[in-house]
Design an enzyme around this catalytic site. Sequence first.
Site, PDB file in Angstrom:
ATOM      1  N   THR A 204       0.835  -1.209   0.000  1.00  0.00           N
ATOM      2  CA  THR A 204       0.000   0.000   0.000  1.00  0.00           C
ATOM      3  C   THR A 204       0.862   1.248   0.000  1.00  0.00           C
ATOM      4  OG1 THR A 204      -1.800  -1.094   1.130  1.00  0.00           O
ATOM      5  CG2 THR A 204      -1.594   1.259   1.532  1.00  0.00           C
TER       6      THR A 204
ATOM      7  N   ARG B 187     -14.112  -7.594  -0.572  1.00  0.00           N
ATOM      8  CA  ARG B 187     -13.452  -7.256   0.707  1.00  0.00           C
ATOM      9  C   ARG B 187     -12.923  -5.809   0.652  1.00  0.00           C
ATOM     10  NH1 ARG B 187      -7.961  -5.498   2.200  1.00  0.00           N
ATOM     11  NH2 ARG B 187      -7.590  -6.168   4.316  1.00  0.00           N
TER      12      ARG B 187
ATOM     13  N   GLY C 144     -10.527  -2.987   2.777  1.00  0.00           N
ATOM     14  CA  GLY C 144      -9.518  -2.891   3.843  1.00  0.00           C
ATOM     15  C   GLY C 144      -9.658  -1.624   4.657  1.00  0.00           C
ATOM     16  N   ASP C 145      -8.590  -1.291   5.363  1.00  0.00           N
ATOM     17  CA  ASP C 145      -8.608  -0.131   6.266  1.00  0.00           C
ATOM     18  C   ASP C 145      -8.363   1.188   5.542  1.00  0.00           C
ATOM     19  OD1 ASP C 145      -5.984  -1.253   5.803  1.00  0.00           O
ATOM     20  OD2 ASP C 145      -5.220   0.256   7.186  1.00  0.00           O
TER      21      ASP C 145
ATOM     22  N   THR D  58      -0.335   1.221   6.829  1.00  0.00           N
ATOM     23  CA  THR D  58      -0.184   0.067   5.942  1.00  0.00           C
ATOM     24  C   THR D  58      -0.028  -1.179   6.796  1.00  0.00           C
ATOM     25  OG1 THR D  58       1.202  -1.022   4.282  1.00  0.00           O
ATOM     26  CG2 THR D  58       2.320   0.516   5.752  1.00  0.00           C
ATOM     27  N   GLY D  59      -0.711  -2.231   6.401  1.00  0.00           N
ATOM     28  CA  GLY D  59      -0.600  -3.451   7.197  1.00  0.00           C
ATOM     29  C   GLY D  59      -1.847  -4.291   7.024  1.00  0.00           C
TER      30      GLY D  59
ATOM     31  N   GLY E  95      -5.118  -5.037   7.123  1.00  0.00           N
ATOM     32  CA  GLY E  95      -6.228  -4.097   7.236  1.00  0.00           C
ATOM     33  C   GLY E  95      -7.270  -4.413   8.283  1.00  0.00           C
TER      34      GLY E  95
HETATM   35  N1  ASP Z   1      -3.812  -2.214   4.607  1.00  0.00           N
HETATM   36  C1  ASP Z   1      -4.032  -2.792   3.315  1.00  0.00           C
HETATM   37  C2  ASP Z   1      -5.290  -3.605   3.351  1.00  0.00           C
HETATM   38  O1  ASP Z   1      -5.477  -4.357   4.265  1.00  0.00           O
HETATM   39  C3  ASP Z   1      -2.923  -3.681   2.874  1.00  0.00           C
HETATM   40  C4  ASP Z   1      -1.579  -3.035   2.834  1.00  0.00           C
HETATM   41  O2  ASP Z   1      -1.290  -2.155   3.657  1.00  0.00           O
HETATM   42  O3  ASP Z   1      -0.779  -3.409   1.966  1.00  0.00           O
HETATM   43  O4  ASP Z   1      -6.056  -3.507   2.437  1.00  0.00           O
END
Ligand code: ASP
Length: 352
Positions: free
Chosen positions: A220, A248, A250-251, A271-272, A274
Amino acid sequence: MLKTIQIFALILTAAIISACSQTQSSTTSSNESETKYVMVIHGGAGTILKSTMTPEKEAAYTAALTKALETGYAAIKEGKSSLDAVEATIHILEDSPLFNAGKGAVFTNEGKNEMDAAIMDGSNLKAGSVAGVTIIRNPISAARAVMEKSEHVMMAGAGAEKFAKQAGLTIVDPAYFFTQDRWDGLQRAIKDDSTKSVLDHGNKKSYKSESQNVDNKFGTVGCVALDSKGNLAAGTSTGGMTNKKFGRIGDAPIIGSGTYANNATAAISCTGWGEFYIRSVVAHDISALMEYKGLSVAEASQIALDKMAKLGGNGGLIALDKNGKMAMPFNTAGMYRGTITADGKIEVLIYK
Ligand code: ASP
């Protein structure tokens, strides 16, 4: 007489100690105030190890992050808003196949690219986001259009795409988002466990184990910026997770979870994994700790990250406060990240 001398000596010693400590603290604070950041970016966190990185790849990531920082910095120097800087910076990262956003977005379980993005203006707490979009070349611009040209905050799927078309944004064929690397990543994830979504950028050799312990890289992208008027803005754009279920979200597009900005506190992009960032409401948590408890951006960021990690999640974040102080903690092996100071000094980092 002896007593008077002893008292005098004591007073003198105390005065010297106090003078020394004052000098020390004023030196510290003047050093700290010297570094004023105007922009911080990330390109994802995860199992990014020097041992598995080639010099060519490292150079490519460094070049892309540097170009992104220079682009946003130029906007700020021209007197443009932090929102303009965030959007321009994220365009560079979305147009690069290296990051899991825009061109380099990962594939869903159905073999599609479904992207999420959000932007927030810290000066008025206005925000916009899009989720699950498949044909918008730069989802961050669609998020901004939702904020500025609609009465809504969040739009999803076909509706968001129709709105982006009406707003005059660049629409592309879904095939534009095909990259062999991401396609191969999906095939590996399916082979590994067809039911599990996988965080982006797994190291090919150890993909199997990585997708099981879910400590892959998260590609991300995000940007936080502070303009010459003192306004903060934050933006995040992502393809989400490889092999994620259809629909789906994400965050990143959820205001307060993956993205948040408030001039009174800080601008944040996460980022992480989600699902954990959504459940911990990480970005707003940082702002709230600063607003209600008076914590520094560094303290608040670490507390919010640790709280999310306690639930079982992993990843990182970037945060920039109204005074140009920043934090970029992460609990993975690495995080693509970069900073630029008010006087244009760039730093790009990858590993811990
Ligand atoms: N946070 C993002 C998600 O879960 C994924 C990412 O940070 O790469 O959609």
